[in-house]
Design an enzyme around this catalytic site. Structure first.
Site, short mmCIF file in Angstrom:
data_model
loop_
_atom_site.label_atom_id
_atom_site.label_comp_id
_atom_site.label_asym_id
_atom_site.label_seq_id
_atom_site.Cartn_x
_atom_site.Cartn_y
_atom_site.Cartn_z
N ARG A 67 0.94 -1.42 0.39
CA ARG A 67 0.03 -0.07 0.35
C ARG A 67 0.58 1.15 0.22
O ARG A 67 2.13 0.70 0.88
CB ARG A 67 -0.83 0.12 1.14
CG ARG A 67 -1.37 1.36 1.24
CD ARG A 67 -2.57 1.52 2.68
NE ARG A 67 -3.06 2.65 2.07
CZ ARG A 67 -4.16 2.77 3.47
NH1 ARG A 67 -4.08 2.75 4.39
NH2 ARG A 67 -4.16 3.89 3.81
N HIS A 68 0.21 1.85 -0.73
CA HIS A 68 1.43 3.07 -0.79
C HIS A 68 1.96 3.93 0.26
O HIS A 68 0.66 3.79 1.65
CB HIS A 68 0.80 4.43 -1.31
CG HIS A 68 -0.73 4.91 -1.15
ND1 HIS A 68 -0.36 5.77 -0.12
CD2 HIS A 68 -1.84 4.73 -1.43
CE1 HIS A 68 -1.89 6.42 0.05
NE2 HIS A 68 -2.97 5.38 -0.49
N GLU A 124 -7.33 3.18 -6.40
CA GLU A 124 -7.98 3.00 -5.43
C GLU A 124 -9.38 2.87 -4.95
O GLU A 124 -9.89 3.23 -6.68
CB GLU A 124 -8.04 4.71 -4.05
CG GLU A 124 -8.46 4.98 -2.67
CD GLU A 124 -8.20 3.58 -1.78
OE1 GLU A 124 -8.94 2.84 -1.55
OE2 GLU A 124 -8.07 3.95 -0.50
N ARG A 135 -16.71 3.25 4.70
CA ARG A 135 -15.90 2.95 4.13
C ARG A 135 -15.80 2.08 4.26
O ARG A 135 -14.62 1.42 3.63
CB ARG A 135 -14.94 3.63 6.11
CG ARG A 135 -14.76 5.18 6.16
CD ARG A 135 -14.56 5.81 7.21
NE ARG A 135 -12.71 5.96 6.96
CZ ARG A 135 -11.82 5.32 7.93
NH1 ARG A 135 -12.02 5.61 9.00
NH2 ARG A 135 -10.50 4.67 8.08
N LYS A 149 -12.99 13.00 7.77
CA LYS A 149 -13.76 11.54 8.31
C LYS A 149 -14.45 12.28 9.75
O LYS A 149 -15.41 11.63 9.84
CB LYS A 149 -12.56 10.90 8.32
CG LYS A 149 -12.62 10.40 6.47
CD LYS A 149 -10.93 8.90 6.69
CE LYS A 149 -10.33 8.56 5.42
NZ LYS A 149 -9.42 7.78 5.32
N HIS A 178 -13.70 4.73 -5.53
CA HIS A 178 -13.91 5.90 -5.52
C HIS A 178 -14.54 6.15 -4.53
O HIS A 178 -15.81 5.24 -4.20
CB HIS A 178 -14.31 6.23 -7.34
CG HIS A 178 -14.92 7.25 -7.64
ND1 HIS A 178 -15.73 8.45 -6.73
CD2 HIS A 178 -14.73 8.20 -8.62
CE1 HIS A 178 -15.97 9.58 -7.28
NE2 HIS A 178 -14.72 9.17 -8.50
N TYR A 179 -14.48 7.15 -3.96
CA TYR A 179 -15.05 7.56 -2.83
C TYR A 179 -16.93 8.23 -2.76
O TYR A 179 -17.07 9.27 -2.05
CB TYR A 179 -14.84 8.07 -1.67
CG TYR A 179 -13.77 6.77 -0.40
CD1 TYR A 179 -14.89 6.78 0.40
CD2 TYR A 179 -12.72 6.72 -0.24
CE1 TYR A 179 -14.19 5.91 0.83
CE2 TYR A 179 -12.02 5.36 0.39
CZ TYR A 179 -13.10 5.13 1.12
OH TYR A 179 -12.31 4.16 1.98
N ASN A 215 -4.26 11.16 3.60
CA ASN A 215 -4.20 10.55 4.98
C ASN A 215 -3.92 11.49 6.29
O ASN A 215 -5.35 11.26 6.78
CB ASN A 215 -3.07 9.39 4.75
CG ASN A 215 -3.42 8.58 3.30
OD1 ASN A 215 -2.50 8.46 3.02
ND2 ASN A 215 -4.82 8.31 3.24
#
EC number: 5.4.2.11
Length: 229
Positions: free
Chosen positions: A7-8, A86, A113, A97, A88-89, A14
């Site tokens: 994971r990046h 990732e 989530r 958040k 798409h949110y 973040n």
């Protein structure tokens, strides 16, 4: 056969606790350190790669670049695909958040989530955040570009890419590394390990820590471990 997933490293969003999704943000300073450390651990473990895969988002691409540089493998061919992006949110992208939880309730935000099949609020057609406005997606069929995804929809784009493009490389004996995102990797891990829809809600993949799978001839995991020391 071994497969390495990463994971990046921590991104700027973040760090700010924002929903990121397909928004293209850079690595934070800490994220750069995480990515470089991952590369050093890979070198120390003696892991070598023949081909690499990543998304079309900067934070994953840069993570892979740091990993390959620190492990002295910058020459390894890299394939980029939106299918490793990732999830798409949707309309949540760019929102904090914690503030979103205060507005809609912690339980609702947790479902958005972590639930396997609960969609987030979708982007409106004319929203400037629509990915169709981004040049990197202009060759895609507009129907393939999401306005929001859950993990189920994310899995439905990740796994065909795994089956058609990545898995054949492994079966041909090539050593593969994938640098991607929390949810695109959760989708792949769910598929590889046969994790249930309920159990996948609890799975968290840390940023910048290589996850090594040992696979049998059917590409089923027989062992896995993190390079976290």
């Amino acid at each position: 056969m071994k497969l390495v997933l990463i994971r990046h490293g921590q991104s700027e969003w973040n760090k700010l606790n924002l929903f990121t999704g397909w928004h293209d943000v850079d690595l934070s300073e800490e994220g750069v350190v995480e990515a470089m450390t991952a590369g050093k651990r890979i070198k120390e473990a003696g892991l070598e790669f023949d081909v690499a895969f990543t998304s079309v988002l900067t934070r994953a691409i840069k993570t892979l670049n740091y990993v390959l540089e620190e492990s002295d493998q910058m020459w390894v061919p890299v394939h980029k695909s939106w299918r490793l992006n990732e999830r798409h949110y949707g309309a949540l992208q760019g929102l904090n958040k914690q503030e979103t939880a205060e507005k809609y309730g912690a339980d609702q935000v947790q479902k958005w989530r972590r639930s396997y099949d609960t969609l987030p609020p979708l982007l409106e057609e004319n929203d400037e955040r629509q990915a169709k406005n981004d040049r990197r997606y202009q060759l895609l069929d507009t129907h393939a570009i999401p306005s929001g995804e859950n993990l189920k929809v994310t899995l439905e784009r990740v796994i065909p890419y795994w089956m058609d493009t990545i898995a054949p490389e492994i079966k041909a004996g090539r050593r593969v590394v994938i640098a991607a995102h929390g949810n695109s990797l959760r989708a792949l891990v769910k598929f590889l390990e046969g994790i249930s829809d309920d159990e996948i809600m609890e799975l968290e993949i840390p940023t910048g820590v290589p996850l090594v799978y040992e696979l049998n001839d059917d590409l089923k995991p027989v062992n896995k471990y993190y390079l976290d020391k």
